[in-house]
Design a protein around this motif. Structure first.
Motif, PDB file in Angstrom:
ATOM      1  N   GLU A   1       6.163  16.412   6.436  1.00 53.63           N
ATOM      2  CA  GLU A   1       6.704  17.551   6.330  1.00 53.63           C
ATOM      3  C   GLU A   1       6.332  17.437   4.493  1.00 53.63           C
ATOM      4  O   GLU A   1       6.197  17.172   3.771  1.00 53.63           O
ATOM      5  CB  GLU A   1       8.183  17.487   6.577  1.00 53.63           C
ATOM      6  N   SER A   2       6.658  18.878   4.434  1.00 52.05           N
ATOM      7  CA  SER A   2       6.126  19.440   2.773  1.00 52.05           C
ATOM      8  C   SER A   2       7.913  19.012   2.218  1.00 52.05           C
ATOM      9  O   SER A   2       9.318  19.342   2.332  1.00 52.05           O
ATOM     10  CB  SER A   2       6.059  20.586   2.122  1.00 52.05           C
ATOM     11  N   GLY A   3       7.331  18.758   1.168  1.00 47.73           N
ATOM     12  CA  GLY A   3       8.927  18.128   0.475  1.00 47.73           C
ATOM     13  C   GLY A   3       8.635  16.704  -0.279  1.00 47.73           C
ATOM     14  O   GLY A   3       7.405  16.335  -0.548  1.00 47.73           O
ATOM     15  N   ALA A   4       9.886  16.571  -0.745  1.00 49.45           N
ATOM     16  CA  ALA A   4       9.715  15.122  -2.126  1.00 49.45           C
ATOM     17  C   ALA A   4      10.499  13.988  -1.642  1.00 49.45           C
ATOM     18  O   ALA A   4      10.974  13.931  -0.412  1.00 49.45           O
ATOM     19  CB  ALA A   4      11.097  15.403  -3.181  1.00 49.45           C
ATOM     20  N   TYR A   5       9.266  12.446  -1.657  1.00 51.74           N
ATOM     21  CA  TYR A   5       9.252  11.303  -0.709  1.00 51.74           C
ATOM     22  C   TYR A   5       9.555  10.762  -2.163  1.00 51.74           C
ATOM     23  O   TYR A   5       9.515  10.507  -3.220  1.00 51.74           O
ATOM     24  CB  TYR A   5       8.449  11.410  -0.410  1.00 51.74           C
ATOM     25  N   GLN A   6      10.258   9.284  -1.615  1.00 52.86           N
ATOM     26  CA  GLN A   6      10.576   8.223  -2.770  1.00 52.86           C
ATOM     27  C   GLN A   6       9.267   7.161  -2.640  1.00 52.86           C
ATOM     28  O   GLN A   6      10.186   7.080  -1.062  1.00 52.86           O
ATOM     29  CB  GLN A   6      11.665   8.119  -2.506  1.00 52.86           C
ATOM     30  N   LEU A   7       8.371   6.818  -3.396  1.00 54.98           N
ATOM     31  CA  LEU A   7       7.359   6.096  -3.169  1.00 54.98           C
ATOM     32  C   LEU A   7       7.879   4.950  -3.688  1.00 54.98           C
ATOM     33  O   LEU A   7       7.759   4.642  -4.917  1.00 54.98           O
ATOM     34  CB  LEU A   7       6.424   6.342  -3.375  1.00 54.98           C
ATOM     35  N   ARG A   8       8.304   3.310  -3.091  1.00 59.77           N
ATOM     36  CA  ARG A   8       8.885   2.434  -2.998  1.00 59.77           C
ATOM     37  C   ARG A   8       7.506   0.851  -3.066  1.00 59.77           C
ATOM     38  O   ARG A   8       7.345   1.222  -1.727  1.00 59.77           O
ATOM     39  CB  ARG A   8       9.730   2.107  -2.579  1.00 59.77           C
ATOM     40  N   LEU A   9       7.261   0.182  -4.227  1.00 59.15           N
ATOM     41  CA  LEU A   9       6.314  -0.495  -4.636  1.00 59.15           C
ATOM     42  C   LEU A   9       6.884  -2.190  -4.856  1.00 59.15           C
ATOM     43  O   LEU A   9       7.554  -2.364  -6.028  1.00 59.15           O
ATOM     44  CB  LEU A   9       4.868   0.011  -5.534  1.00 59.15           C
ATOM     45  N   ILE A  10       7.192  -3.012  -3.895  1.00 58.82           N
ATOM     46  CA  ILE A  10       7.896  -4.059  -4.450  1.00 58.82           C
ATOM     47  C   ILE A  10       7.799  -5.100  -3.842  1.00 58.82           C
ATOM     48  O   ILE A  10       6.780  -5.271  -2.789  1.00 58.82           O
ATOM     49  CB  ILE A  10       9.201  -4.258  -3.555  1.00 58.82           C
ATOM     50  N   GLY A  11       7.240  -5.900  -5.221  1.00 58.50           N
ATOM     51  CA  GLY A  11       6.318  -7.456  -4.597  1.00 58.50           C
ATOM     52  C   GLY A  11       6.798  -8.395  -5.531  1.00 58.50           C
ATOM     53  O   GLY A  11       7.509  -8.787  -7.064  1.00 58.50           O
ATOM     54  N   GLU A  12       5.600  -9.871  -5.429  1.00 64.48           N
ATOM     55  CA  GLU A  12       6.229 -10.952  -6.753  1.00 64.48           C
ATOM     56  C   GLU A  12       5.837 -10.762  -7.960  1.00 64.48           C
ATOM     57  O   GLU A  12       6.981 -10.848  -9.264  1.00 64.48           O
ATOM     58  CB  GLU A  12       5.043 -12.082  -5.850  1.00 64.48           C
ATOM     59  N   ALA A  13       5.427  -9.495  -8.248  1.00 59.78           N
ATOM     60  CA  ALA A  13       5.245  -8.761  -9.634  1.00 59.78           C
ATOM     61  C   ALA A  13       6.139  -7.625 -10.177  1.00 59.78           C
ATOM     62  O   ALA A  13       6.324  -7.923 -11.709  1.00 59.78           O
ATOM     63  CB  ALA A  13       3.565  -8.380 -10.070  1.00 59.78           C
ATOM     64  N   GLY A  14       7.196  -7.693  -8.891  1.00 57.57           N
ATOM     65  CA  GLY A  14       7.864  -6.878  -9.627  1.00 57.57           C
ATOM     66  C   GLY A  14       7.692  -5.396  -9.015  1.00 57.57           C
ATOM     67  O   GLY A  14       7.984  -5.359  -7.730  1.00 57.57           O
ATOM     68  N   GLN A  15       9.012  -4.354  -9.047  1.00 55.13           N
ATOM     69  CA  GLN A  15       9.011  -3.423  -8.528  1.00 55.13           C
ATOM     70  C   GLN A  15       8.457  -1.542  -8.983  1.00 55.13           C
ATOM     71  O   GLN A  15       8.689  -1.773 -10.535  1.00 55.13           O
ATOM     72  CB  GLN A  15       9.747  -2.804  -7.772  1.00 55.13           C
ATOM     73  N   SER A  16       7.753  -0.655  -8.496  1.00 58.85           N
ATOM     74  CA  SER A  16       8.075   0.933  -9.146  1.00 58.85           C
ATOM     75  C   SER A  16       9.310   1.504  -7.594  1.00 58.85           C
ATOM     76  O   SER A  16       8.592   1.392  -6.546  1.00 58.85           O
ATOM     77  CB  SER A  16       6.432   0.465  -9.628  1.00 58.85           C
ATOM     78  N   ILE A  17       9.548   2.736  -8.291  1.00 56.48           N
ATOM     79  CA  ILE A  17      10.164   3.411  -7.809  1.00 56.48           C
ATOM     80  C   ILE A  17       9.830   4.696  -8.519  1.00 56.48           C
ATOM     81  O   ILE A  17      10.158   5.664  -9.278  1.00 56.48           O
ATOM     82  CB  ILE A  17      11.539   3.335  -7.509  1.00 56.48           C
ATOM     83  N   GLN A  18       8.500   5.854  -7.424  1.00 59.28           N
ATOM     84  CA  GLN A  18       8.327   6.935  -7.485  1.00 59.28           C
ATOM     85  C   GLN A  18       8.607   8.515  -7.110  1.00 59.28           C
ATOM     86  O   GLN A  18       8.353   7.466  -5.876  1.00 59.28           O
ATOM     87  CB  GLN A  18       7.020   6.733  -8.668  1.00 59.28           C
ATOM     88  N   GLN A  19       8.629   8.888  -7.021  1.00 57.30           N
ATOM     89  CA  GLN A  19       8.290   9.871  -6.410  1.00 57.30           C
ATOM     90  C   GLN A  19       7.252  11.179  -6.508  1.00 57.30           C
ATOM     91  O   GLN A  19       6.192  11.002  -7.411  1.00 57.30           O
ATOM     92  CB  GLN A  19      10.185  11.175  -7.076  1.00 57.30           C
ATOM     93  N   ILE A  20       7.035  11.156  -4.541  1.00 63.70           N
ATOM     94  CA  ILE A  20       6.209  12.485  -4.773  1.00 63.70           C
ATOM     95  C   ILE A  20       6.550  13.475  -4.232  1.00 63.70           C
ATOM     96  O   ILE A  20       6.808  13.389  -3.042  1.00 63.70           O
ATOM     97  CB  ILE A  20       4.785  11.466  -4.329  1.00 63.70           C
ATOM     98  N   ILE A  21       5.225  14.488  -3.986  1.00 66.44           N
ATOM     99  CA  ILE A  21       5.667  15.861  -4.048  1.00 66.44           C
ATOM    100  C   ILE A  21       4.504  15.903  -2.223  1.00 66.44           C
ATOM    101  O   ILE A  21       3.178  15.642  -3.301  1.00 66.44           O
ATOM    102  CB  ILE A  21       5.623  16.729  -4.560  1.00 66.44           C
ATOM    103  N   ILE A  22       4.767  16.310  -1.503  1.00 66.30           N
ATOM    104  CA  ILE A  22       3.738  16.311  -0.125  1.00 66.30           C
ATOM    105  C   ILE A  22       4.107  17.636   0.141  1.00 66.30           C
ATOM    106  O   ILE A  22       5.026  18.576  -0.164  1.00 66.30           O
ATOM    107  CB  ILE A  22       4.180  15.766   0.851  1.00 66.30           C
TER     108      ILE A  22
END
Length: 86
Positions: free
Chosen positions: A64-85
């Motif tokens: 659905e249209s809206g804001a989502y949080q994308l999490r990438l987590i691994g041995e190298a660390g993590q990144s949390i970013q927002q994407i808009i659909i």
């Protein structure tokens, strides 16, 4: 959104229609990718093998249209970013 020079990971193509790419800068290894909606519900999850300087493309249908949080987590660390659909 554009990638910052020297950034470890970044998301391109936000806003988007469920198609976006993740660029891995200096990141290597297995990463867990999780996409959650504004209620914190997981709407998509997968694993990806990150290699320095590579790009992974994602196409996620039925969001659905809206804001989502994308999490990438691994041995190298993590990144949390927002994407808009849209």
């Amino acid at each position: 959104a554009s990638c910052l020079v020297g950034s470890e990971m970044c998301i391109r193509d936000s806003p988007n229609n469920g198609q976006f790419e993740v660029r891995f800068g200096d990141v290597n290894g297995l990463m867990n990718l999780t996409l959650t909606n504004t209620l914190g519900q997981v709407v998509y999850t997968t694993q990806v093998v990150a290699q320095k300087g590579t790009v992974s493309n994602f196409e996620i249908d039925n969001l659905e249209s809206g804001a989502y949080q994308l999490r990438l987590i691994g041995e190298a660390g993590q990144s949390i970013q927002q994407i808009i659909i849209e």
